[in-house]
Design a protein around this motif. Structure first.
Motif, PDB file in Angstrom:
ATOM      1  N   MET A 177      49.466  97.093  86.243  1.00 34.27           N
ATOM      2  CA  MET A 177      49.071  97.544  87.607  1.00 34.27           C
ATOM      3  C   MET A 177      50.278  98.696  87.832  1.00 34.27           C
ATOM      4  N   LYS A 178      49.538  99.668  88.434  1.00 28.86           N
ATOM      5  CA  LYS A 178      50.092 100.918  88.838  1.00 28.86           C
ATOM      6  C   LYS A 178      51.324 100.582  89.796  1.00 28.86           C
ATOM      7  N   CYS A 179      51.345  99.632  90.524  1.00 31.79           N
ATOM      8  CA  CYS A 179      52.358  99.455  91.702  1.00 31.79           C
ATOM      9  C   CYS A 179      53.705  99.039  91.190  1.00 31.79           C
ATOM     10  N   LEU A 180      53.646  98.135  89.663  1.00 35.29           N
ATOM     11  CA  LEU A 180      54.680  97.644  88.949  1.00 35.29           C
ATOM     12  C   LEU A 180      55.644  99.021  88.345  1.00 35.29           C
ATOM     13  N   ASP A 181      54.996 100.027  88.444  1.00 34.66           N
ATOM     14  CA  ASP A 181      55.928 101.316  87.925  1.00 34.66           C
ATOM     15  C   ASP A 181      56.739 101.849  88.885  1.00 34.66           C
ATOM     16  N   THR A 182      56.523 101.174  90.196  1.00 39.73           N
ATOM     17  CA  THR A 182      57.435 101.892  91.135  1.00 39.73           C
ATOM     18  C   THR A 182      58.955 101.461  91.055  1.00 39.73           C
TER      19      THR A 182
ATOM     20  N   GLY B 101      50.600  98.400  98.051  1.00 36.31           N
ATOM     21  CA  GLY B 101      50.132  98.723  96.689  1.00 36.31           C
ATOM     22  C   GLY B 101      49.311  97.584  96.050  1.00 36.31           C
ATOM     23  N   LEU B 102      49.872  96.398  96.063  1.00 33.24           N
ATOM     24  CA  LEU B 102      49.416  95.087  95.502  1.00 33.24           C
ATOM     25  C   LEU B 102      48.181  94.829  96.017  1.00 33.24           C
ATOM     26  N   ASP B 103      47.983  95.314  97.298  1.00 34.98           N
ATOM     27  CA  ASP B 103      46.375  94.783  97.908  1.00 34.98           C
ATOM     28  C   ASP B 103      45.534  95.618  97.474  1.00 34.98           C
TER      29      ASP B 103
END
Length: 269
Positions: free
Chosen positions: A1-6, A48-50
């Protein structure tokens, strides 16, 4: 998931198993007390997760010994000096963060260890399900610092969970509600003997095993029907959800799997 890279300053996001994301408040030296930065990051993480189709369950917890002790009082000295519109802006920023958590389309589980006080209580209430360890303790601390329990959704959610009399007792006194009492009055779903996060992960796995669309529309129906005023309106909302789900691939797959005596393979399509 992209948001985990923040990279966040006050949060730690991990994916311990496919589809399960743990959002941990990460200020253990301050018992995960809330700041303006944390509110902004909570909102950003939730949005982001949504947007992630692979995200199926979100677990909110705290690092260290406590879930969250509420707004960081080290930052509170400036509040009386803010203008009315400045204070409203700050309050709305905090409210948007908790609304974003509550509005996630997937189930949110709060895994509570130690204190969940003030805004920490409000964050736990914003989850769909709450699990607490034996160390968990809750309080609506607002009145103890000259504020109202009408804050961050607490007055609305707490009343619906435990009833108006119990909510009044908790909010007017600001007293501690320890884990056993919290389980007895329905403030938490159950008491976790082996640790709230471990039980939350197990619960999340049981949710992930089900149809993604079915779970998401179940959450939508449960939340929306807390606000509608009639049985007829509730039925109308439910009817639309069921009609939509029968058009997807998961229900036929579930029926086929039942006939073939195997586990269904859900895609969320």
């Amino acid at each position: 998931m992209k948001c985990l890279d923040t990279d966040y300053e006050t949060l730690l996001l991990t994916e311990p198993s496919p589809g399960v994301v743990v959002v941990a408040l990460n200020r253990p030296d301050r018992s995960n007390a809330m700041t303006d930065t944390m509110f902004a990051e909570l909102e950003h993480a939730a949005l982001g997760l949504d947007a992630e189709d692979d995200c199926r369950v979100v677990i909110v917890t705290g690092t260290g010994a406590n879930f969250c002790v509420g707004y960081d009082l080290a930052d509170a000295d400036e509040l009386p000096g803010l203008g009315a519109m400045e204070m409203l802006d700050q309050q709305e920023r905090a409210a948007r963060a908790l609304l974003a958590i509550r509005s996630l389309r997937v189930p949110v589980i709060a895994a509570v260890e130690g204190a969940a006080a003030g805004g920490g209580l409000a964050l736990a209430l914003a989850a769909d399900i709450r699990l607490g360890s034996s160390t968990a303790k809750f309080n609506a601390a607002f009145v103890r610092i000259g504020l109202s329990a009408g804050d961050l959704g607490t007055s609305w959610l707490l009343t619906r969970l435990v009833g108006p009399a119990a909510a009044g007792d908790i909010c007017f006194t600001g007293r501690l509600v320890r884990a056993a009492e919290a389980a007895e009055i329905g403030l938490i779903n159950r008491l976790s003997e082996d640790g709230a996060l471990d039980d939350a992960l197990e619960l999340a796995e049981s949710i992930v095993a089900n149809s993604p669309g079915g779970v998401q529309l179940s959450k939508r129906a449960l939340q929306a029907n807390m606000e509608v005023s009639s049985y007829a309106a509730a039925l109308e909302l439910e009817n639309r959800g069921q009609a939509l789900l029968t058009r997807g691939a998961d229900m036929p797959e579930a029926l086929t799997a039942f006939k073939e005596k195997r586990a269904p393979v859900f895609t969320g399509q």
